[in-house]
Design a protein around this motif. Structure first.
Motif, PDB file in Angstrom:
ATOM      1  N   ASP A  33       0.758  -1.149   0.325  1.00  0.00           N
ATOM      2  CA  ASP A  33      -0.889   0.373   0.089  1.00  0.00           C
ATOM      3  C   ASP A  33       0.858   1.734  -0.795  1.00  0.00           C
ATOM      4  O   ASP A  33       0.351   2.135   0.690  1.00  0.00           O
ATOM      5  N   GLY A  34       1.844   1.137  -0.535  1.00  0.00           N
ATOM      6  CA  GLY A  34       2.728   2.057  -0.560  1.00  0.00           C
ATOM      7  C   GLY A  34       4.518   2.289  -1.258  1.00  0.00           C
ATOM      8  O   GLY A  34       4.274   1.142  -1.530  1.00  0.00           O
TER       9      GLY A  34
ATOM     10  N   GLY B 298       7.920   8.685   0.799  1.00  0.00           N
ATOM     11  CA  GLY B 298       6.296   8.114   1.489  1.00  0.00           C
ATOM     12  C   GLY B 298       6.120   7.791   3.536  1.00  0.00           C
ATOM     13  O   GLY B 298       7.090   8.229   4.141  1.00  0.00           O
TER      14      GLY B 298
END
Ligand SMILES: NC(=O)C[C@H](N)C(=O)O
Length: 323
Positions: free
Chosen positions: A172-173, A188
């Motif tokens: 998820d990133g 991030g």
């Protein structure tokens, strides 16, 4: 000068292939031999914990490692680096992140190519991990994983490739940082999880059951008959299983905590979307606890640590609700 404690556990970074496939061979002195560290910048103390393929590690080894890290920090270590095999590295990282409530950087690394392989990434990764640990901007970010010039947070990191040197990615990133010109460039966002108490001993048996198309539930029934203290179900998609499994899962969830994760590589378990038999709503109504976006093995790790620490069902539910 930054005082760094290095703990070595084995893995490919410490392996050589002298015929018959790579096996553990290198101790801390050999791992550190090729490093080009500035002695005025870093004061490295090394401790060999074990020298094993990472698939041979147990949760008791990780509890022991957490205690050693705590002791090193109490003795004045300003940062910690851990080397281990990459196969289960994400589990060690997540467990330590749950168990150690410290600001000092704890950085885990490994290698995809053994020390005897052309273009081994071990020394580069260890050097990058030490630079990261020594960097004051790494403080307070929990356990970090550094390989291939990328920095990942412990919760999201996963080994996504079997052989390439860029094997790790963040669920998820992307990576939360990159290493360029010997410095970290933070990128991030970092997501962490609530801290847990460090249990004395690994006791709870908590398997992960992955469901699949056409699953008739017979294998799950056999698992349910075992002496389990908890269960993690990796459903497909948003957290779904064939209808044949519903009754068995409800019976198990009446006895022990059953956590619902997804076998998808990205995204959270759904909670509201589907209402058919075997859907996430059906399973949650039958007592299963949604795992948010934790991968199945990490949900298993958190549940096991909670149970090893004596948590009851309400405490387990509160942990997963807070993710
Ligand atoms: N690249 C590696 O370290 C894989 C090795 N099988 C291990 O996990 O010990």
């Amino acid at each position: 000068m930054v005082a760094i404690s290095l703990f070595t556990l084995g893995g490919t970074i410490a392996m050589r292939d002298e015929g018959g496939g790579a096996r553990p061979a290198l101790g801390p002195a050999e791992l550190m031999a090729g490093l080009d560290l500035d002695p005025a910048h870093v004061d490295l103390t090394a401790e060999a914990v074990v020298n094993l393929p990472s698939g041979h590690l147990t949760l008791d080894d990780i509890y022991d490692l957490a205690r050693r890290i705590r002791a090193a920090i109490d003795d004045g270590a300003e940062a910690v680096v851990v080397t281990q095999g990459t196969d289960t590295l994400e589990e060690t990282a997540f467990a330590l992140d749950l168990l150690l409530d410290v600001d000092q950087p704890i950085v885990i690394t490994g290698a995809m190519r053994a020390a005897s392989t052309l273009g081994t990434d071990g020394p580069t990764n260890l050097h990058a991990a030490i630079l990261t640990a020594a960097d004051p901007t790494a403080r307070g970010r929990g356990v970090l994983v550094v390989l291939n010039d990328s920095v990942h947070g412990a919760r999201g990191v996963t080994k996504a490739h079997t052989s390439r040197v860029d094997a790790f990615r963040t669920r998820d990133g992307g990576p939360i940082g990159l290493i360029a010109e010997g410095r970290i460039v933070w990128a991030g966002a970092l997501t962490r999880s609530p801290r847990l108490v460090l249990p004395l001993q690994a006791r709870a048996r908590v398997p992960v059951y992955t469901s699949y198309l056409g699953d008739d539930g017979v294998a799950l029934l056999a698992l349910a008959a075992m002496d389990l203290q908890g269960l993690v179900v990796e459903g497909f998609g948003g957290g779904h299983v064939p209808p044949a499994l519903g009754q068995t899962l409800e019976s198990v969830a009446a006895q022990v905590p059953v956590v619902l994760a997804s076998r998808c590589a990205e995204g959270p378990v759904l909670t509201q979307s589907y209402g058919y038999a075997g859907s996430e709503r059906d399973l949650i109504a039958r007592g299963l606890i949604p795992a948010g976006n934790l991968a199945g093995v990490k949900a298993r790790l958190a549940l096991t640590i909670l149970l090893d620490g004596g948590a009851d069902l309400e405490r387990v539910k509160a942990f997963f609700a807070a993710l």
